[in-house]
Design a protein around this motif. Structure first.
Motif, PDB file in Angstrom:
ATOM      1  N   ALA A 123      32.680  -5.384  26.847  1.00 34.51           N
ATOM      2  CA  ALA A 123      33.774  -4.427  26.655  1.00 34.51           C
ATOM      3  C   ALA A 123      35.114  -5.146  26.523  1.00 34.51           C
ATOM      4  N   THR A 124      35.217  -6.330  27.126  1.00 34.06           N
ATOM      5  CA  THR A 124      36.441  -7.120  26.992  1.00 34.06           C
ATOM      6  C   THR A 124      36.561  -7.725  25.606  1.00 34.06           C
ATOM      7  N   GLU A 125      35.447  -8.221  25.090  1.00 35.19           N
ATOM      8  CA  GLU A 125      35.474  -8.952  23.829  1.00 35.19           C
ATOM      9  C   GLU A 125      35.446  -8.060  22.597  1.00 35.19           C
ATOM     10  N   VAL A 126      34.919  -6.833  22.755  1.00 36.51           N
ATOM     11  CA  VAL A 126      34.645  -6.012  21.577  1.00 36.51           C
ATOM     12  C   VAL A 126      35.919  -5.662  20.807  1.00 36.51           C
ATOM     13  N   ALA A 127      37.057  -5.609  21.506  1.00 33.42           N
ATOM     14  CA  ALA A 127      38.312  -5.305  20.809  1.00 33.42           C
ATOM     15  C   ALA A 127      38.632  -6.366  19.771  1.00 33.42           C
TER      16      ALA A 127
ATOM     17  N   LEU B 272      62.800 -15.546  23.059  1.00 33.34           N
ATOM     18  CA  LEU B 272      61.829 -16.620  23.243  1.00 33.34           C
ATOM     19  C   LEU B 272      60.559 -16.094  23.907  1.00 33.34           C
ATOM     20  N   VAL B 273      60.733 -15.267  24.944  1.00 34.58           N
ATOM     21  CA  VAL B 273      59.583 -14.686  25.647  1.00 34.58           C
ATOM     22  C   VAL B 273      58.738 -13.834  24.693  1.00 34.58           C
ATOM     23  N   ALA B 274      59.398 -13.031  23.863  1.00 36.35           N
ATOM     24  CA  ALA B 274      58.674 -12.177  22.919  1.00 36.35           C
ATOM     25  C   ALA B 274      57.857 -13.018  21.945  1.00 36.35           C
ATOM     26  N   LEU B 275      58.453 -14.080  21.439  1.00 35.31           N
ATOM     27  CA  LEU B 275      57.751 -14.942  20.493  1.00 35.31           C
ATOM     28  C   LEU B 275      56.533 -15.594  21.142  1.00 35.31           C
ATOM     29  N   VAL B 276      56.719 -16.155  22.334  1.00 35.26           N
ATOM     30  CA  VAL B 276      55.611 -16.807  23.036  1.00 35.26           C
ATOM     31  C   VAL B 276      54.524 -15.796  23.378  1.00 35.26           C
ATOM     32  N   ALA B 277      54.923 -14.596  23.813  1.00 36.99           N
ATOM     33  CA  ALA B 277      53.952 -13.575  24.190  1.00 36.99           C
ATOM     34  C   ALA B 277      53.104 -13.147  23.001  1.00 36.99           C
ATOM     35  N   VAL B 278      53.724 -12.952  21.855  1.00 36.38           N
ATOM     36  CA  VAL B 278      52.975 -12.574  20.645  1.00 36.38           C
ATOM     37  C   VAL B 278      52.001 -13.687  20.263  1.00 36.38           C
ATOM     38  N   LEU B 279      52.445 -14.934  20.354  1.00 36.74           N
ATOM     39  CA  LEU B 279      51.558 -16.058  20.055  1.00 36.74           C
ATOM     40  C   LEU B 279      50.384 -16.100  21.029  1.00 36.74           C
ATOM     41  N   LEU B 280      50.653 -15.848  22.314  1.00 32.72           N
ATOM     42  CA  LEU B 280      49.580 -15.822  23.315  1.00 32.72           C
ATOM     43  C   LEU B 280      48.576 -14.711  23.018  1.00 32.72           C
ATOM     44  N   LEU B 281      49.076 -13.535  22.611  1.00 31.88           N
ATOM     45  CA  LEU B 281      48.179 -12.433  22.273  1.00 31.88           C
ATOM     46  C   LEU B 281      47.268 -12.810  21.110  1.00 31.88           C
ATOM     47  N   CYS B 282      47.821 -13.463  20.114  1.00 34.39           N
ATOM     48  CA  CYS B 282      47.025 -13.877  18.951  1.00 34.39           C
ATOM     49  C   CYS B 282      46.009 -14.953  19.342  1.00 34.39           C
ATOM     50  N   VAL B 283      46.450 -15.935  20.142  1.00 30.91           N
ATOM     51  CA  VAL B 283      45.546 -17.005  20.576  1.00 30.91           C
ATOM     52  C   VAL B 283      44.434 -16.436  21.447  1.00 30.91           C
ATOM     53  N   GLU B 284      44.777 -15.511  22.333  1.00 31.00           N
ATOM     54  CA  GLU B 284      43.779 -14.849  23.180  1.00 31.00           C
ATOM     55  C   GLU B 284      42.705 -14.186  22.325  1.00 31.00           C
ATOM     56  N   SER B 285      43.130 -13.462  21.312  1.00 30.68           N
ATOM     57  CA  SER B 285      42.192 -12.758  20.438  1.00 30.68           C
ATOM     58  C   SER B 285      41.284 -13.739  19.711  1.00 30.68           C
ATOM     59  N   ILE B 286      41.855 -14.834  19.236  1.00 29.11           N
ATOM     60  CA  ILE B 286      41.070 -15.833  18.498  1.00 29.11           C
ATOM     61  C   ILE B 286      40.033 -16.488  19.405  1.00 29.11           C
ATOM     62  N   ILE B 287      40.442 -16.867  20.617  1.00 29.30           N
ATOM     63  CA  ILE B 287      39.525 -17.529  21.550  1.00 29.30           C
ATOM     64  C   ILE B 287      38.327 -16.631  21.859  1.00 29.30           C
ATOM     65  N   LEU B 288      38.593 -15.368  22.174  1.00 27.87           N
ATOM     66  CA  LEU B 288      37.502 -14.456  22.522  1.00 27.87           C
ATOM     67  C   LEU B 288      36.615 -14.160  21.319  1.00 27.87           C
ATOM     68  N   PHE B 289      37.219 -13.995  20.146  1.00 30.56           N
ATOM     69  CA  PHE B 289      36.421 -13.717  18.947  1.00 30.56           C
ATOM     70  C   PHE B 289      35.534 -14.916  18.603  1.00 30.56           C
ATOM     71  N   VAL B 290      36.094 -16.103  18.659  1.00 32.66           N
ATOM     72  CA  VAL B 290      35.299 -17.306  18.395  1.00 32.66           C
ATOM     73  C   VAL B 290      34.184 -17.437  19.432  1.00 32.66           C
ATOM     74  N   GLY B 291      34.469 -17.063  20.678  1.00 32.45           N
ATOM     75  CA  GLY B 291      33.448 -17.099  21.714  1.00 32.45           C
ATOM     76  C   GLY B 291      32.283 -16.171  21.404  1.00 32.45           C
ATOM     77  N   VAL B 292      32.592 -14.965  20.910  1.00 32.85           N
ATOM     78  CA  VAL B 292      31.543 -14.012  20.537  1.00 32.85           C
ATOM     79  C   VAL B 292      30.695 -14.573  19.395  1.00 32.85           C
ATOM     80  N   ILE B 293      31.351 -15.074  18.346  1.00 34.24           N
ATOM     81  CA  ILE B 293      30.628 -15.616  17.192  1.00 34.24           C
ATOM     82  C   ILE B 293      29.761 -16.800  17.608  1.00 34.24           C
ATOM     83  N   SER B 294      30.332 -17.692  18.422  1.00 33.98           N
ATOM     84  CA  SER B 294      29.593 -18.873  18.851  1.00 33.98           C
ATOM     85  C   SER B 294      28.360 -18.500  19.673  1.00 33.98           C
TER      86      SER B 294
END
Length: 634
Positions: free
Chosen positions: A447-451, A38-60
């Protein structure tokens, strides 16, 4: 007859008790297994959501000129949960950084004894901070975040949750590896040492700052040598010091842990590890290697040059030395061995390239230095390229010297058509490091967002390429994401624990004493740099790069600055020195990682690696005493 009956009854009772214990143990293992999935599944989802939030922030922000004001807070909230879940997974998967060079040479029974000791130390530390971590949650509930307007306690609840889950994982692991005798021996030893430290409390307090040697050298050193994970070794040393010498509450450890893993810039660590995983899954790393092999494979030492180039390029993307080596070696070594290359020589070269590539952006150590030492990460990214080029050219010269007598008559030179084809296939991967650097330099992303830009670039380009080449390994995606979360959690927990340890060293007055001592070293800048080189080579071999930086960086960088040494220049010296220590046998754990990835025995690589390391040491002195190499592009 009566005695025989009693004996049978006793045997039956003992059997029932053993069966109950086995049932309890199996239940605990099963519970832990369910929780970890369960932890692995939630963690992977959090990693994906984190990436999406930051990427959308850069584009916006950059494209639509309309910043999302809550994105940073949301990213920070997700980040600490991601960190703690990653730390939980790392403990369950036995992937926390630790020194096993000594324990690995022992017999199986003694290994099990030390593993039991290690898990009991982990449990002891977690038990001590369980209540303080809950109190920290309650305290932070009175603070409301400005943008999301939610209590900060929801963020810090991640620490308490992580502590509970790690305790369950540690107990499940103990139930699998430890028998009653080993458990009893380790408990008696830990209890005896703890009682001795408590009894000697007046002595520790009377020693002044000399007691730091007891807690932060002897106690932590024994824990590290005993294969206790480095993060928990730092934690148990800090706890022991606070309990024995100060009147500070234990919640201070949780507070400093929270502070250590809450730097916004550290968000880059899981994101770049994620980027490295995608690079391998998409086949883009292999494409780069194939191109360089077609270009240089036919010349003397050509495949060594390919290995150097591959490590240089991949290091600029993945940000993790182990990930760099794991990306390059499996793809390149089989072809090199077919062409008659010595596997032990290849492992030595792989190890030495690992020692020098940490200055190539976006390195995790560069990001860590920027976070904990207050140095501009953009400046570090720019300043780290030329030192890496200088070291790469020096190693390339060493490869040329060793390959002068190699017979290359049987190796065919690839046609221009083949080279062109492999170049076109590898072009998207070759462009990625330049894209990352351009985005940082031009201010498109931090440098945080560029990844995240790199992540979505690989997803889009990799999917398009897959339509033609079918090279994405979809079955590996989830597993590699779990590995990325686990590695990130292991790294970030060290940073958090080392932050607490650095606080203890600072409040003791040791920081001021160290800075005064270092600034008064004979020889001024030169003396300071020489001592720093020796110190960080030793630290690199014992602690690895990130914990050494977090612990000693905030103490030594102000001293270097006071002597007029440029922060970026000093960073390059420190990083290269730690790299040498990390990959120098017999203590350097990076050396053994390179041998494991190369699938060769360290014994045969031991003598071959020293020539490369000597060249790197000479280049380290050149970079240390020619600051221009690190600062010319700033």
């Amino acid at each position: 007859m009566e005695m025989l009956l009693k004996s049978e009854v006793r045997t039956l009772v003992q059997g029932q008790e053993a069966e109950k214990q086995n049932l309890l143990s199996q239940s605990l293992v099963n519970l832990n297994s369910i929780l970890m999935k369960l932890v692995a599944l939630v963690a992977v989802l959090l990693l994906c959501v984190e990436s999406i939030i930051l990427f959308v922030g850069v584009i916006s922000r950059y494209v639509f000129h309309s910043p999302i004001f809550w994105s940073d807070e949301a990213a920070t909230l997700i980040f600490i949960w991601l960190t703690m879940f990653g730390a939980v997974l790392a403990l369950d998967r036995n992937e926390h950084m630790r020194l096993t060079a000594i324990v690995s040479k022992l017999s199986d029974s003694k290994k099990a004894l030390f593993e039991t000791y290690s898990m009991l130390i982990v449990l002891l530390f977690l038990s001590c901070i369980l209540v303080p971590s809950y109190e920290h949650v309650i305290e932070q509930m009175f603070i409301t975040s400005p943008a999301l307007e939610i209590p900060d306690g929801y963020r810090t609840l991640a620490i308490f949750t992580g502590v509970v889950l790690m305790m369950v994982s540690a107990m499940a692991r103990l139930s699998k590896i430890a028998n009653a005798r080993q458990l009893l021996l380790c408990l008696l030893f830990i209890t005896a040492v703890g009682s001795l430290f408590w009894w000697l409390t007046p002595v520790w307090q009377a020693m002044g700052n000399y007691n730091l040697l007891v807690f932060f050298v002897l106690l932590i050193g024994f824990s590290v040598l005993g294969a206790v994970p480095i993060a928990f070794s730092f934690g148990i040393g800090t706890l022991s010091y606070i309990l024995s010498v100060t009147d500070s509450p234990l919640m201070i450890v949780v507070g400093r842990l929270d502070e250590g893993v809450s730097h916004a810039v550290l968000l880059a660590i899981p994101l770049f590890v994620f980027l490295g995983a995608l690079l391998q899954i998409s086949g883009m790393a292999k494409n780069m290697i194939n191109f360089m092999a077609s270009l240089l494979g036919h010349v003397r030492g050509g495949l060594q040059f390919v290995l150097l180039g591959a490590m240089f390029l991949v290091s600029g993307i993945s940000g993790s030395k182990v990930a760099d080596m794991a990306a390059v070696a499996p793809a390149l070594f089989p072809e090199m061995k077919k062409r008659g290359e010595n596997p032990e020589e290849l492992a030595a070269l792989l190890s030495s390239t690992g020692a020098m590539t940490e200055t190539i952006p976006p390195s995790l150590v560069l990001i860590t230095i920027g976070a904990v030492c207050g140095v501009s990460i953009s400046a570090l990214f720019i300043g780290g390229v030329l030192p890496a080029v200088v070291c790469t050219l020096a190693i390339a010269f060493m490869c040329w010297l060793r390959a002068r007598k190699t017979d290359t008559s049987a190796i065919q030179k690839q046609s221009a058509k083949v080279i062109g084809k492999t170049f076109l296939i590898a072009l998207p991967a070759l462009l990625l490091p330049f894209l990352i650097r351009a985005c940082v330099v031009e201010g498109v992303a931090t440098a945080t967002e560029v990844a995240t830009i790199g992540i979505f670039y690989i997803i889009v380009v990799g999917f398009i390429a897959h339509l033609f080449q079918r090279q994405i390994e979809f079955k590996r995606i989830y597993g590699m994401l779990v590995e990325a979360v686990s590695l990130s959690g292991a790294i970030l927990l060290i940073i958090g624990m080392a932050t607490a340890m650095a606080w203890a060293l600072t409040q003791s007055g040791f920081a001021a004493t160290l800075i005064e001592l270092m600034t008064n070293i004979p020889g001024g800048k030169i003396g300071f740099l020489l001592v720093s080189i020796v110190m960080f080579i030793l630290l690199g071999s014992l602690l690895e790069g990130i914990p050494a930086i977090v612990l000693f960086g905030p103490l030594l960088f102000p001293a270097a600055h006071a002597l007029g040494i440029n922060d970026v220049h000093y960073s390059m010296v420190v990083i290269l020195a730690m790299g040498l220590g990390l990959f120098a046998p017999p203590l350097g754990v990076g050396f053994y990682a390179a041998c494991a990835i190369s699938k060769v025995s360290p014994d045969g690589v031991f003598n071959k690696v020293w020539g490369y390391l000597l060249v790197l040491l000479l280049m380290l002195f050149v970079i240390a005493f020619v600051p221009w190499i690190s600062t010319v592009f700033l």
